[in-house]
Scaffold this active site. Structure first.
Site, PDB file in Angstrom:
ATOM      1  N   TYR A 139       0.856  -1.191   0.000  1.00  0.00           N
ATOM      2  CA  TYR A 139       0.000   0.000   0.000  1.00  0.00           C
ATOM      3  C   TYR A 139       0.889   1.237   0.000  1.00  0.00           C
ATOM      4  O   TYR A 139       1.874   1.297   0.732  1.00  0.00           O
ATOM      5  CB  TYR A 139      -0.906   0.004   1.233  1.00  0.00           C
ATOM      6  CG  TYR A 139      -1.794   1.230   1.348  1.00  0.00           C
ATOM      7  CD1 TYR A 139      -2.831   1.443   0.438  1.00  0.00           C
ATOM      8  CD2 TYR A 139      -1.611   2.170   2.358  1.00  0.00           C
ATOM      9  CE1 TYR A 139      -3.658   2.559   0.534  1.00  0.00           C
ATOM     10  CE2 TYR A 139      -2.433   3.293   2.467  1.00  0.00           C
ATOM     11  CZ  TYR A 139      -3.452   3.477   1.556  1.00  0.00           C
ATOM     12  OH  TYR A 139      -4.268   4.579   1.655  1.00  0.00           O
ATOM     13  N   ASP A 234       9.271   3.151   0.041  1.00  0.00           N
ATOM     14  CA  ASP A 234       8.178   3.780   0.775  1.00  0.00           C
ATOM     15  C   ASP A 234       8.357   3.393   2.240  1.00  0.00           C
ATOM     16  O   ASP A 234       7.979   2.306   2.663  1.00  0.00           O
ATOM     17  CB  ASP A 234       6.819   3.322   0.236  1.00  0.00           C
ATOM     18  CG  ASP A 234       5.660   3.982   0.987  1.00  0.00           C
ATOM     19  OD1 ASP A 234       5.924   4.674   1.996  1.00  0.00           O
ATOM     20  OD2 ASP A 234       4.503   3.803   0.571  1.00  0.00           O
ATOM     21  N   LYS A 262       3.698   8.948   8.993  1.00  0.00           N
ATOM     22  CA  LYS A 262       3.478   8.329  10.302  1.00  0.00           C
ATOM     23  C   LYS A 262       4.460   8.804  11.391  1.00  0.00           C
ATOM     24  O   LYS A 262       4.258   9.883  11.921  1.00  0.00           O
ATOM     25  CB  LYS A 262       3.434   6.807  10.140  1.00  0.00           C
ATOM     26  CG  LYS A 262       2.274   6.431   9.192  1.00  0.00           C
ATOM     27  CD  LYS A 262       1.882   4.993   9.126  1.00  0.00           C
ATOM     28  CE  LYS A 262       0.569   4.839   8.363  1.00  0.00           C
ATOM     29  NZ  LYS A 262       0.641   4.174   7.081  1.00  0.00           N
TER      30      LYS A 262
HETATM   31  C1  LIG Z   1       0.029   4.667   5.715  1.00  0.00           C
HETATM   32  C2  LIG Z   1       0.842   4.478   4.494  1.00  0.00           C
HETATM   33  C3  LIG Z   1       0.814   5.373   3.421  1.00  0.00           C
HETATM   34  C4  LIG Z   1      -0.168   6.507   3.375  1.00  0.00           C
HETATM   35  O1  LIG Z   1       0.064   7.448   4.354  1.00  0.00           O
HETATM   36  P1  LIG Z   1      -1.148   8.455   4.763  1.00  0.00           P
HETATM   37  O2  LIG Z   1      -0.512   9.384   5.734  1.00  0.00           O
HETATM   38  O3  LIG Z   1      -2.218   7.583   5.341  1.00  0.00           O
HETATM   39  O4  LIG Z   1      -1.585   9.124   3.528  1.00  0.00           O
HETATM   40  C5  LIG Z   1       1.705   5.198   2.385  1.00  0.00           C
HETATM   41  N1  LIG Z   1       2.570   4.179   2.384  1.00  0.00           N
HETATM   42  C6  LIG Z   1       2.631   3.279   3.382  1.00  0.00           C
HETATM   43  C7  LIG Z   1       3.642   2.194   3.343  1.00  0.00           C
HETATM   44  C8  LIG Z   1       1.758   3.392   4.454  1.00  0.00           C
HETATM   45  O5  LIG Z   1       1.778   2.477   5.428  1.00  0.00           O
END
Ligand SMILES: *Cc1c(COP(=O)(O)O)cnc(C)c1O
Length: 429
Positions: A139, A234, A262
């Site tokens: 994701y 990511d 995060k």
């Molecule tokens: C949570 C998440 C996102 C998205 O971040 P948001 O602050 O919710 O937009 C993107 N990449 C990864 C790996 C994530 O866990």
């Protein structure tokens, strides 16, 4: 709480501002949170829970961390937003570039989604190529080009994974399988000189937790080099979580662009992306890749983020501690299940872990999907009744924070044993 949910549903789609909060995947109604402290969260009826969601990762120091609270309160008194540069942003950028390998410059944004969306634009601008390879089950937020799933065959065209995403967006996102380097190679071969970048969660933590197999990330690095494509890590979850330098440091692999979210905001809405100077100098106002943000680098958010990151930097022993707690938890969960002859797979790395209700070894999206989500839903709801707040969906991670204690872990293991015995007695296994 039900009454609050009824009110919420009238004025908010599904009663929530982000889908997984709705508890839809576990077939019940969400609890509404009033406050949190340390390793605990409290609902509006004052029930206490040991929290393993930790706001989906950000609260690595625990809730209500005193120093963050103090710095945020101080910042609030100075004004909430200026839309002009501040010293805190410079400190934040200096901090990130000093602890994260291979990053000379960063740009702050407001979410992980925005960081990824901007990183992809930057990769395309830098390489002057259009296509991106992503992995099944990873994701990367909800940007159009990332809400894409694999077509029917490995090399067939991808499909939109949400209404409103156009085929045009889907077309330029190719899907490979996690831990399957050959699937990446095939995509490179079939799309010669068209791949701008490969984006990956170095530890996949959005299909449950799935670890990269030995050398998978190194092989990926080499494939990207061989084909003049950028490697985007990511690290919205793994950044400042696996270690202060994130997955690059943890696995000793170099990425070209890294995205954060995060943890970086200490609980405030913050994201960031960074890369070496040559790449970052392409961003406006220096270069031709446009990207902006009215509230980016917001002073309150920076106060929270800088305090959290510098606390981690100054107390690196935290990483060993939370990893050991997570290990104790993972081992205990496995042990109980084995004694009860219940087939589960527990994946653990650093302070991230996940219990899959499957007898298979989970190493990619396909094996993750063998989990029995109904059993997870039952387990989740019974754990909640016993004061343990797990992620309200099978395909999410459990997060251990520095506020969790041995006692929290022991209580969680006791609850898990009780719940699994009850489930077994009900004939669930
Ligand atoms: C949570 C998440 C996102 C998205 O971040 P948001 O602050 O919710 O937009 C993107 N990449 C990864 C790996 C994530 O866990």
């Amino acid at each position: 709480m039900s009454e609050l949910f009824e009110r919420a549903k009238k004025v908010m789609p599904g009663g929530v501002n982000s889908p997984v909060r709705s508890f839809k995947a576990v077939g019940t109604e969400p609890i509404f949170i009033k406050r949190a402290d340390g390793s605990k969260i409290y609902d509006v009826d004052d029930n206490e829970y040991i929290d393993y969601v930790c706001s989906w990762g950000p609260m690595i120091l625990g809730h209500n961390y005193p120093l963050i609270e103090k710095e945020v309160s101080k910042a609030v008194k100075g004004g909430l937003s200026f839309g002009a540069p501040t010293e805190k942003e410079v400190i934040m950028a200096e901090l990130i570039t000093s602890v994260v390998p291979n990053i000379d410059m960063v740009r702050m944004v407001n979410s992980g989604t925005e960081a990824v969306m901007s990183a992809l634009r930057l990769a395309r601008g830098f390489t002057k190529k259009d296509k991106i390879i992503k992995f099944n089950g990873c994701y990367h937020g909800h940007a159009d080009s990332m809400l894409v799933r694999a077509g029917s065959g490995a090399l067939t065209l991808s499909n939109p994974d949400s209404l409103g995403v156009t085929n045009e967006h889907a077309k330029n996102t190719l899907i490979a399988d996690y831990n399957d380097i050959d699937s990446v190679l095939q995509l490179f071969k079939a799309n010669k000189n068209e791949i701008a970048a490969v984006i990956i969660e170095p530890v996949a933590a959005n299909m449950g937790v799935v670890l990269p197999e030995k050398d998978f990330l190194h092989k990926l690095r080499k494939l990207c080099d061989d084909h003049n494509a950028l490697l985007i890590f990511d690290e919205v979850i793994t950044g400042f979580r696996l270690s202060i330098g994130g997955a690059q440091e943890f696995f000793d692999v170099k990425a070209d662009i890294v995205t954060f979210g995060k943890i970086i905001g200490g609980g405030m809405p913050v994201g960031a992306y960074g890369a070496r100077r040559e790449i970052m100098e392409l961003i406006a106002p220096l270069g031709g890749v446009y990207q902006a943000g009215t509230l980016s680098g917001n002073p309150i958010a920076m106060a929270a983020g800088v305090t959290q990151l510098s606390t981690l930097q100054e107390n690196k022993e935290i990483y060993q501690k939370i990893s050991m707690l997570a290990e104790k938890l993972a081992d205990g969960l496995k042990k109980t299940a084995m004694e009860l002859k219940i087939p589960i797979c527990v994946n653990k790395i650093g302070s991230l872990l996940c219990v899959f209700f499957t007898g298979e070894t989970v190493k990619d999206f396909k094996t993750a999907k063998t989990s029995n989500t109904e059993l997870y839903a039952r387990y989740f709801n019974l754990m909640l009744k016993n004061g343990i707040y797990l992620a309200p969906a099978q395909f999410e991670a459990m997060f251990v924070s520095n506020a969790h204690s041995e006692e929290d872990i022991n209580k969680t293991l006791e609850a898990s044993q009780k719940v699994l015995i009850d489930m077994k007695n009900e004939g669930a296994f």
